[in-house]
Write a protein that holds these residues in place. Sequence first.
Motif, PDB file in Angstrom:
ATOM      1  N   ARG A   1       0.882  -1.149   0.000  1.00 53.23           N
ATOM      2  CA  ARG A   1       0.000   0.000   0.000  1.00 53.23           C
ATOM      3  C   ARG A   1       0.929   1.210   0.000  1.00 53.23           C
ATOM      4  O   ARG A   1       1.773   1.356   0.889  1.00 53.23           O
ATOM      5  CB  ARG A   1      -0.885  -0.001   1.245  1.00 53.23           C
ATOM      6  N   LEU A   2       0.809   2.050  -1.009  1.00 49.80           N
ATOM      7  CA  LEU A   2       1.754   3.168  -1.148  1.00 49.80           C
ATOM      8  C   LEU A   2       1.239   4.377  -0.377  1.00 49.80           C
ATOM      9  O   LEU A   2       0.141   4.868  -0.639  1.00 49.80           O
ATOM     10  CB  LEU A   2       1.971   3.493  -2.622  1.00 49.80           C
TER      11      LEU A   2
ATOM     12  N   THR B   1      -2.095   7.689 -10.802  1.00 45.74           N
ATOM     13  CA  THR B   1      -2.984   6.714 -11.440  1.00 45.74           C
ATOM     14  C   THR B   1      -2.417   5.296 -11.274  1.00 45.74           C
ATOM     15  O   THR B   1      -3.140   4.357 -10.950  1.00 45.74           O
ATOM     16  CB  THR B   1      -3.172   7.041 -12.933  1.00 45.74           C
ATOM     17  N   LEU B   2      -1.115   5.161 -11.471  1.00 42.50           N
ATOM     18  CA  LEU B   2      -0.460   3.865 -11.275  1.00 42.50           C
ATOM     19  C   LEU B   2      -0.587   3.381  -9.844  1.00 42.50           C
ATOM     20  O   LEU B   2      -0.873   2.215  -9.583  1.00 42.50           O
ATOM     21  CB  LEU B   2       1.044   4.004 -11.533  1.00 42.50           C
ATOM     22  N   ALA B   3      -0.330   4.302  -8.909  1.00 44.17           N
ATOM     23  CA  ALA B   3      -0.261   3.893  -7.499  1.00 44.17           C
ATOM     24  C   ALA B   3      -1.637   3.626  -6.919  1.00 44.17           C
ATOM     25  O   ALA B   3      -1.796   2.758  -6.064  1.00 44.17           O
ATOM     26  CB  ALA B   3       0.448   4.972  -6.680  1.00 44.17           C
ATOM     27  N   TYR B   4      -2.646   4.380  -7.393  1.00 41.16           N
ATOM     28  CA  TYR B   4      -3.956   4.288  -6.751  1.00 41.16           C
ATOM     29  C   TYR B   4      -5.052   3.797  -7.681  1.00 41.16           C
ATOM     30  O   TYR B   4      -6.196   3.636  -7.266  1.00 41.16           O
ATOM     31  CB  TYR B   4      -4.297   5.625  -6.091  1.00 41.16           C
ATOM     32  N   GLY B   5      -4.718   3.587  -8.953  1.00 37.89           N
ATOM     33  CA  GLY B   5      -5.585   2.794  -9.810  1.00 37.89           C
ATOM     34  C   GLY B   5      -6.733   3.485 -10.496  1.00 37.89           C
ATOM     35  O   GLY B   5      -7.458   2.842 -11.243  1.00 37.89           O
ATOM     36  N   PHE B   6      -6.939   4.788 -10.279  1.00 34.77           N
ATOM     37  CA  PHE B   6      -8.068   5.434 -10.949  1.00 34.77           C
ATOM     38  C   PHE B   6      -7.588   6.629 -11.766  1.00 34.77           C
ATOM     39  O   PHE B   6      -6.535   7.196 -11.509  1.00 34.77           O
ATOM     40  CB  PHE B   6      -9.149   5.859  -9.944  1.00 34.77           C
TER      41      PHE B   6
ATOM     42  N   ILE C   1      -6.765  11.001  -2.097  1.00 34.64           N
ATOM     43  CA  ILE C   1      -5.414  11.170  -2.619  1.00 34.64           C
ATOM     44  C   ILE C   1      -5.088  12.655  -2.757  1.00 34.64           C
ATOM     45  O   ILE C   1      -5.785  13.398  -3.450  1.00 34.64           O
ATOM     46  CB  ILE C   1      -5.281  10.497  -3.999  1.00 34.64           C
TER      47      ILE C   1
END
Lengths: 439, 439
Positions: free
Chosen positions: A156-157, A217-222, A266
Motif C-alpha cells: 500500500r503506497l 494513477t499507477l499507485a492508486y488505480g483510478f 489522494i
Amino acid sequence: MNCSTLGIGLAGFGTVGSGVWNTLQRNGVLITDRTGGSVELAVTGILVRDPAKARATAGDVPQDLFTTDWRSLVGNPAVDIVVELIGGTTDAFELVAAALRAKKPVVTGNKALLAERGTELFALSKEMATPIHFEAAVAGGIPIIRSVQDSFVGNRLHSLVGIINGTSNYILQRMTEAGLDYPPALGEAQALGYAEADPALDVNGWDAAHKAILLATLAYGFSIDPEKVHVAGIEQVRPIDIAFAKQLGYVVKLLAVIREHADGAIELRVQPSFIPKNHILASVNGVFNAISVVGDAVGEALFYGRGAGQDPTASSVVADLVEAARALRHTAGHRGFLPYRDSGTLLPVEETETAYYVRFDVTDRPGVIAEVAKILAESGIGISGTHSPVNPEAPDAEFVDMVFLLHTCKFGKLQAALAQVEALDCINSAPVVFRIEKL
Amino acid sequence: MNCSTLGIGLAGFGTVGSGVWNTLQRNGVLITDRTGGSVELAVTGILVRDPAKARATAGDVPQDLFTTDWRSLVGNPAVDIVVELIGGTTDAFELVAAALRAKKPVVTGNKALLAERGTELFALSKEMATPIHFEAAVAGGIPIIRSVQDSFVGNRLHSLVGIINGTSNYILQRMTEAGLDYPPALGEAQALGYAEADPALDVNGWDAAHKAILLATLAYGFSIDPEKVHVAGIEQVRPIDIAFAKQLGYVVKLLAVIREHADGAIELRVQPSFIPKNHILASVNGVFNAISVVGDAVGEALFYGRGAGQDPTASSVVADLVEAARALRHTAGHRGFLPYRDSGTLLPVEETETAYYVRFDVTDRPGVIAEVAKILAESGIGISGTHSPVNPEAPDAEFVDMVFLLHTCKFGKLQAALAQVEALDCINSAPVVFRIEKL
C-alpha cells in the motif's frame, strides 16, 4: 537463436526517436543475449514530417524506412509494436488509438497524452487486450513506472514525492548557487538546451503535474482529472525567496507531492516548496530527477537519475519494447534470469587501480618514514601524504600508527611493495589498506 | 474475478517468512486489484523446524499449513510456487533443486546460495524452463534486480557501485558520528538487532560480496567464482582512519565495486573505501543501502532504500511471487498498466496542509505588519516569523517585499485569509506562496 524478429514502428524521429534507433543499433545483440535469445528487435518503419531532413540527419538509416503517413506506419504488417514519440495530444491520440485497435502494443513517452486522455486510451487498451507501456513518460531513464507497478505491487503506497522536472530544477539550482534572478537563469537553461524555446509547460509546473498524474494513477488505480489538480510553477520564485529559505535551513525545489490519506483520499499537488537542506531530495541538482516512494512494506525507497535527454529516455523506451516483445513472443517463456554467457573474464584484483590510504603500526624511531618511503619510491608508487598522529593519551608511546596516502597504482604493485614494508623491523603488523574511490 | 488462486509454499517462517505471510494477508486484495484480477495468491504450506514454536508465534496461521518435511512442501499439489527462506547452502540447495525439478518456480532471498551454487541452480532452471526469482537477495526492498535485468536491458552497464551491507554501514556510521571504536559499535548494532549474534558474514564483507556477485552475474551474464573475488571487511577500521578520512574530505564506507573495463574484463571487489563526502553515496546512513548504476544509455541512476528487515524484504518476495504467478497464469495476458478502480477521491487542495512561506509586495508604511497579522490571527493562522528585508540598492524604496512564515494550516484557510490580505491598500500584488514540506 530461438526467436523471430519483432518489427518496431518509430513514430517520430527527433531527439528520443533517434536515441532509440542508436540504442538498438549499438546494443541490439546484447539485448538479444540478455533476454536469453527470446527478443530480437528491428526498426521496420519510421514516421517523419520531412523525409529530406530526416535523411540528412540520419546517415545510417535505410531510406526506405521513412514514411510521412502515420496510417501506413501503423498498418504496415512488418510493424508489430508502435513507439509514439510525436508529442501532443491530438495526432498522437489518433495514432495510439489506431495502433491499439490493430492490436499492436504501444510504447510512448508522451506524459501529456496519457495525463489528459489516458482514460480513453486505457479503456481502449483494455478492450483490445493490448498494452500501452510508458516508462519513458516519467523521469526519463529512472525505472519508476515499473517499480511502482511491479516491484511495489505488494505495497500500500503511502506517498510519492519527487523532483520530476529537470528544467525547473536546473533553473532553481542556478538561482540558488549563482544568485541569478529568474529570467537569466531561464535564459541559461534555454541556451544549454535544457529548456524549450517555449518553456511554459516546464516552468509552470504542468510537465511535472502530468507525470504526477500518471504516477498517482499507477499507485492508486483510478483516472485523475487534470483540472482538479493544484499546480503552481517556478515563475514567481525570486532570489529573496531562495535566500530566505537558505537562512532557515531549507532549499527551494519544485516538488510533486502524492499522498494517500487515512480516509483513502489522494492528495496530489505540484508547487515550489521549501525542503530541509539535509534531506536527500535537497541534494538533487541540475537536470536530475528523484522520487521518494513510501510503502507500507518497503518503507522509504528513493530513485535518482537523469530525468530527460536522448539516451536516458531511449533506455526506458527500449526496456518497454523488450517487455512488449516478450509478451508478444510469450510461449512457455522463462521470465526469470539466466546466465547468458558461458564464461567471462574477472579482472584480477592485482590489476585494479585506485588511490590508497594505508595504515601501519610502527615502532616510533627516527628513520621509519624514510625506510617506508624508499620502498614505495623504488616500487614506483607516489606518496601524496604521510602522517603519524600523536596519541594524546600516550605521547611517548613506543608503538604508533603511521598513515600513508598513495597515488593511483595497480593493487598488485601495492601488494608487492607492502610485503617489503611489512618485512621491515620497525613495522609491527600487517598494513591496513583502504581504497580511495573517485566515484 | 477472472483468476484462479495460486498456492504458495513458504519454506521458512522466521522474520522474512512471517513478513511475507503478513503482507499477503494485509494487501492480498490490493494485489489482485493491481494485477487486474489476474493474480490471487494463497499460502498453502509452511515449512518450519518446530511446529509448536511456530503455532505459538503465528496466531492467525491455520495450524494445518505447517509441515516439518520439505519434501512434502515441495511435493504438495496445492503448492504452485516455492519460497525458499531457510538460508544456508545445503538444505536450501536440495529444496530449490527439487522445486525446479517439479517445475515449480522458486522465489528466494538467499544470496549465499545463489552466489555459491548459482551455476548449478541456473543450469537446472534452464533445463526445467522454470525460473528462479531473487529480488529479495540483494538490497532488501530496493528493486535493483528487476531494474538491472529488465529496465536497463538496453544498456551496456559500465558500473554498479554500492553500499549493500546495512550492518557494516551502521557500524561505520556510529564510529564516524559518535567516535566509537569498532567493538562497541558492533555491540551496539547487535543490541539493536542489526547484526547477528555471529556477525562474521556482515563485517567480513562476504554478505556484500555475495550480493555483488549476483549483481555482476545479472549485469554481465556469466557465473562468477566467489574464490576469485577480492573481499575485505570492516573489522580493521579504526577511529583514526575515520578521523583521517574526514580531515581529507572523505567518508569511510564498505563499498562493492563492479565495473566493466574496455577489454571486457569485469572488476569486482568489496572493501572499506574512502569516498568523497559530497557524493550522494556518502550520505547513505544507518541500515540503508544504495546502489549507483551507470549505463551507456541511462547514464547514472541511483537506488536507495532499506537493505534488509522483515517488511522491505517481504516486499521484494511478494513482487517476485506476482511475477512468477503472472508467468504461470499467462494466457492472452495484458502486461501493461490498466486503471483498476472506476473512481477515487482526490483530496481538494483546500484540505491539504503544510506550513507556508508567503511573500507580499507591500507599500512600506507603519502598520503594514499589524494589518496583515490581524487578518491572519482572525483566520486562526499562526505566524512563526516575519521579515521585511531592506533592499540594499534602494533602502528608502516605497515598495518592498515582506515575508511571513506561517504554521501548518489547511490551504483553503490560507487562501481565504490571503484574499483578505490582498484587498488591503498596502498590498500591491497577489501574494506568492511556497509550501514548507516536512518530508
